[in-house]
Design a protein around this motif. Structure first.
Motif, PDB file in Angstrom:
ATOM      1  N   PHE A  29       0.540  -0.950  -0.097  1.00  0.00           N
ATOM      2  CA  PHE A  29       0.246  -0.422  -0.204  1.00  0.00           C
ATOM      3  C   PHE A  29       0.670   1.248   0.425  1.00  0.00           C
ATOM      4  CE2 PHE A  29      -3.446  -2.735   1.389  1.00  0.00           C
ATOM      5  CZ  PHE A  29      -4.384  -2.717   0.832  1.00  0.00           C
ATOM      6  N   MET A  30       2.098   1.230   0.511  1.00  0.00           N
ATOM      7  CA  MET A  30       3.183   2.689   0.441  1.00  0.00           C
ATOM      8  C   MET A  30       3.393   2.557  -0.589  1.00  0.00           C
ATOM      9  SD  MET A  30       5.645   1.813   3.370  1.00  0.00           S
ATOM     10  CE  MET A  30       6.773   3.374   2.867  1.00  0.00           C
ATOM     11  N   GLY A  31       3.538   1.283  -1.448  1.00  0.00           N
ATOM     12  CA  GLY A  31       3.856   1.450  -3.219  1.00  0.00           C
ATOM     13  C   GLY A  31       2.494   2.492  -3.957  1.00  0.00           C
ATOM     14  N   ILE A  95      20.281 -14.174  -2.172  1.00  0.00           N
ATOM     15  CA  ILE A  95      20.363 -12.558  -2.361  1.00  0.00           C
ATOM     16  C   ILE A  95      19.016 -12.323  -2.813  1.00  0.00           C
ATOM     17  CG2 ILE A  95      22.657 -13.596  -2.779  1.00  0.00           C
ATOM     18  CD1 ILE A  95      22.147 -12.924  -6.059  1.00  0.00           C
ATOM     19  N   GLY A  96      17.600 -12.585  -2.949  1.00  0.00           N
ATOM     20  CA  GLY A  96      16.134 -12.215  -4.091  1.00  0.00           C
ATOM     21  C   GLY A  96      15.599 -11.752  -2.606  1.00  0.00           C
ATOM     22  N   LEU A  97      16.315 -11.740  -0.895  1.00  0.00           N
ATOM     23  CA  LEU A  97      15.027 -11.036  -0.248  1.00  0.00           C
ATOM     24  C   LEU A  97      14.496  -9.965  -0.814  1.00  0.00           C
ATOM     25  CD1 LEU A  97      13.488 -11.276   2.085  1.00  0.00           C
ATOM     26  CD2 LEU A  97      15.245 -11.233   3.309  1.00  0.00           C
ATOM     27  N   PRO A  98      15.671  -8.890  -0.399  1.00  0.00           N
ATOM     28  CA  PRO A  98      15.032  -7.402  -1.274  1.00  0.00           C
ATOM     29  C   PRO A  98      14.557  -7.340  -2.412  1.00  0.00           C
ATOM     30  CG  PRO A  98      17.620  -7.630  -1.785  1.00  0.00           C
ATOM     31  CD  PRO A  98      17.307  -8.725  -1.010  1.00  0.00           C
ATOM     32  N   ILE A  99      14.660  -7.754  -3.487  1.00  0.00           N
ATOM     33  CA  ILE A  99      13.950  -8.098  -5.101  1.00  0.00           C
ATOM     34  C   ILE A  99      13.206  -7.968  -4.828  1.00  0.00           C
ATOM     35  CG2 ILE A  99      14.354  -8.420  -7.064  1.00  0.00           C
ATOM     36  CD1 ILE A  99      17.659  -9.501  -7.185  1.00  0.00           C
ATOM     37  N   ILE A 100      12.499  -9.089  -4.288  1.00  0.00           N
ATOM     38  CA  ILE A 100      10.832  -9.394  -3.497  1.00  0.00           C
ATOM     39  C   ILE A 100      10.059  -8.338  -2.884  1.00  0.00           C
ATOM     40  CG2 ILE A 100       9.100 -10.584  -2.245  1.00  0.00           C
ATOM     41  CD1 ILE A 100      11.463 -12.770  -1.754  1.00  0.00           C
ATOM     42  N   LEU A 101      10.405  -7.546  -1.915  1.00  0.00           N
ATOM     43  CA  LEU A 101      10.413  -6.383  -1.554  1.00  0.00           C
ATOM     44  C   LEU A 101      10.020  -5.357  -3.267  1.00  0.00           C
ATOM     45  CD1 LEU A 101      12.023  -6.554   2.014  1.00  0.00           C
ATOM     46  CD2 LEU A 101       9.990  -7.674   1.230  1.00  0.00           C
ATOM     47  N   ILE A 102      11.079  -5.377  -3.775  1.00  0.00           N
ATOM     48  CA  ILE A 102      11.176  -3.973  -4.524  1.00  0.00           C
ATOM     49  C   ILE A 102       9.716  -4.075  -5.687  1.00  0.00           C
ATOM     50  CG2 ILE A 102      12.190  -3.093  -6.309  1.00  0.00           C
ATOM     51  CD1 ILE A 102      15.002  -3.605  -4.681  1.00  0.00           C
ATOM     52  N   LEU A 103       9.932  -5.667  -6.149  1.00  0.00           N
ATOM     53  CA  LEU A 103       9.147  -6.198  -7.024  1.00  0.00           C
ATOM     54  C   LEU A 103       7.509  -5.977  -6.059  1.00  0.00           C
ATOM     55  CD1 LEU A 103      10.232  -9.392  -8.145  1.00  0.00           C
ATOM     56  CD2 LEU A 103       9.856  -7.427  -9.478  1.00  0.00           C
ATOM     57  N   LEU A 104       7.437  -6.274  -5.282  1.00  0.00           N
ATOM     58  CA  LEU A 104       5.639  -5.474  -4.639  1.00  0.00           C
ATOM     59  C   LEU A 104       5.395  -4.184  -4.505  1.00  0.00           C
ATOM     60  CD1 LEU A 104       3.304  -6.903  -2.679  1.00  0.00           C
ATOM     61  CD2 LEU A 104       4.754  -6.720  -1.612  1.00  0.00           C
ATOM     62  N   PHE A 105       6.564  -3.899  -4.084  1.00  0.00           N
ATOM     63  CA  PHE A 105       6.193  -1.970  -3.908  1.00  0.00           C
ATOM     64  C   PHE A 105       6.292  -1.474  -5.859  1.00  0.00           C
ATOM     65  CE2 PHE A 105       7.495   2.131  -4.135  1.00  0.00           C
ATOM     66  CZ  PHE A 105       7.304   2.484  -2.874  1.00  0.00           C
ATOM     67  N   VAL A 106       6.907  -2.107  -6.484  1.00  0.00           N
ATOM     68  CA  VAL A 106       6.618  -1.564  -8.044  1.00  0.00           C
ATOM     69  C   VAL A 106       4.848  -1.908  -8.680  1.00  0.00           C
ATOM     70  CG1 VAL A 106       7.393  -2.505 -10.325  1.00  0.00           C
ATOM     71  CG2 VAL A 106       9.539  -0.918  -8.360  1.00  0.00           C
ATOM     72  N   LYS A 107       4.771  -2.900  -8.117  1.00  0.00           N
ATOM     73  CA  LYS A 107       3.265  -3.525  -8.442  1.00  0.00           C
ATOM     74  C   LYS A 107       2.491  -3.042  -7.601  1.00  0.00           C
ATOM     75  CE  LYS A 107      -0.273  -6.082  -9.862  1.00  0.00           C
ATOM     76  NZ  LYS A 107      -0.040  -6.259 -11.257  1.00  0.00           N
ATOM     77  N   GLY A 108       2.652  -2.459  -6.426  1.00  0.00           N
ATOM     78  CA  GLY A 108       1.760  -1.104  -5.778  1.00  0.00           C
ATOM     79  C   GLY A 108       2.260  -0.196  -6.871  1.00  0.00           C
ATOM     80  N   MET A 109       2.594   0.351  -7.114  1.00  0.00           N
ATOM     81  CA  MET A 109       3.117   1.339  -7.623  1.00  0.00           C
ATOM     82  C   MET A 109       2.736   1.919  -8.952  1.00  0.00           C
ATOM     83  SD  MET A 109       6.344   3.825  -8.804  1.00  0.00           S
ATOM     84  CE  MET A 109       6.896   2.986  -9.777  1.00  0.00           C
ATOM     85  N   VAL A 110       2.305   0.473  -9.795  1.00  0.00           N
ATOM     86  CA  VAL A 110       2.112   0.547 -11.186  1.00  0.00           C
ATOM     87  C   VAL A 110       0.236   0.468 -10.744  1.00  0.00           C
ATOM     88  CG1 VAL A 110       1.074  -0.667 -13.145  1.00  0.00           C
ATOM     89  CG2 VAL A 110       3.286  -0.364 -12.033  1.00  0.00           C
ATOM     90  N   VAL A 111      -0.792   0.081  -9.445  1.00  0.00           N
ATOM     91  CA  VAL A 111      -1.806   0.047  -9.437  1.00  0.00           C
ATOM     92  C   VAL A 111      -2.463   1.293  -8.773  1.00  0.00           C
ATOM     93  CG1 VAL A 111      -3.803  -0.917  -8.038  1.00  0.00           C
ATOM     94  CG2 VAL A 111      -1.904  -2.089  -8.543  1.00  0.00           C
ATOM     95  N   GLY A 112      -0.933   2.321  -7.872  1.00  0.00           N
ATOM     96  CA  GLY A 112      -2.063   4.040  -7.836  1.00  0.00           C
ATOM     97  C   GLY A 112      -0.985   4.559  -8.447  1.00  0.00           C
ATOM     98  N   PHE A 113      -0.895   4.495  -9.642  1.00  0.00           N
ATOM     99  CA  PHE A 113      -0.426   5.343 -10.987  1.00  0.00           C
ATOM    100  C   PHE A 113      -1.712   4.971 -11.408  1.00  0.00           C
ATOM    101  CE2 PHE A 113       1.000   6.583 -14.838  1.00  0.00           C
ATOM    102  CZ  PHE A 113       1.269   7.656 -14.355  1.00  0.00           C
ATOM    103  N   THR A 114      -2.104   3.633 -11.657  1.00  0.00           N
ATOM    104  CA  THR A 114      -3.157   3.707 -13.442  1.00  0.00           C
ATOM    105  C   THR A 114      -4.388   4.111 -12.344  1.00  0.00           C
ATOM    106  OG1 THR A 114      -1.858   2.112 -13.869  1.00  0.00           O
ATOM    107  CG2 THR A 114      -4.388   1.893 -14.098  1.00  0.00           C
ATOM    108  N   VAL A 115      -4.711   4.242 -11.239  1.00  0.00           N
ATOM    109  CA  VAL A 115      -6.111   4.207 -10.996  1.00  0.00           C
ATOM    110  C   VAL A 115      -5.904   5.734  -9.920  1.00  0.00           C
ATOM    111  CG1 VAL A 115      -8.084   4.243  -8.372  1.00  0.00           C
ATOM    112  CG2 VAL A 115      -6.530   2.385  -9.912  1.00  0.00           C
ATOM    113  N   GLY A 116      -4.729   6.428 -10.092  1.00  0.00           N
ATOM    114  CA  GLY A 116      -4.553   8.420  -9.597  1.00  0.00           C
ATOM    115  C   GLY A 116      -4.422   8.613 -11.077  1.00  0.00           C
ATOM    116  N   PHE A 117      -4.524   7.914 -12.184  1.00  0.00           N
ATOM    117  CA  PHE A 117      -3.837   9.122 -13.256  1.00  0.00           C
ATOM    118  C   PHE A 117      -5.451   8.525 -13.811  1.00  0.00           C
ATOM    119  CE2 PHE A 117      -3.549   9.287 -17.872  1.00  0.00           C
ATOM    120  CZ  PHE A 117      -2.870  10.393 -17.901  1.00  0.00           C
TER     121      PHE A 117
END
Length: 215
Positions: A29-31, A95-117
């Protein structure tokens, strides 16, 4: 009796890792919030250019000139399955732990951007369009992404403990079997969401476009 035992084990598992699940939900949801903020930071020209292409797409949807339903289903299924599969694989690697978090954040950001736009450019009509085109499939996709991200983080942490903490004696194979089952279940739910996105969402979009936005 066995069913009750499985339910009890699942409830115990979620209680044990509740902090991780909570962190994953908050991160997503931060994303979403960040994506909505990005919309407000765009210049007027950028918004106009993006809205022009969006209007072109809406015109194609209204005229029935989008891809075939089966093609949309396959595109959605493979796109979301690859996303889920990537998180699953990253969970196996240390070594994949931080990348998982980044992917989830980006997914949230895409949803937020689409709805917000949509909302910023079209007001309540954009909000209705977002409900029709984004919400139905994401009622399934978002919980699956959050669940898979959390499970991947948990499994990755177990791998790290196994590798670097010699006192961590829990065998990894029972967890790995459950991890495989989680991936299979996620893909099944993704196929349902892709069906909604391919066969129902375009109809919802076309109905709203023809009844409100294009009039």
């Amino acid at each position: 009796m066995k069913k009750r035992l499985n339910q009890s084990n699942a409830a115990s598992y979620f209680r044990e890792h509740s902090s991780i699940f909570l962190f994953i939900v908050i991160l997503f949801f931060m994303g979403v919030i960040f994506g909505a903020i990005v919309v407000n930071s765009m210049s007027f020209t950028q918004k106009e250019d993006l809205y022009y292409y969006l209007s072109q797409f809406f015109g194609q949807v209204s005229g029935g000139k989008v891809a075939e339903d089966n093609d949309l289903f396959l595109q959605s299924f493979f796109h979301n399955s690859k996303f889920i599969g990537l998180m699953w694989i990253l969970g196996i690697s240390i070594i994949g732990l931080p990348i998982i978090l980044i992917l989830l954040f980006v997914k949230g950001m895409v949803v937020g951007f689409t709805v917000g736009f949509l909302v910023s450019q079209m007001g309540w009509k954009g909000f209705m369009l977002a409900l029709a085109s984004i919400l139905p499939q994401n009622l399934i996709i978002i919980p699956i992404f959050i669940m898979m991200a959390a499970l991947s983080v948990i499994f990755s942490m177990r791998m790290i403990k196994k590798q670097f903490m010699k006192k961590y004696a829990q065998p990894i194979m029972p967890f790995f079997k459950g991890y495989i089952f989680a991936l299979i279940a996620a893909v099944i739910f993704i196929s349902v969401a892709s069906g909604i996105e391919a066969y129902l969402s375009p109809w919802f979009m076309k109905t709203i476009l023809s009844s409100t936005i294009l009039k």
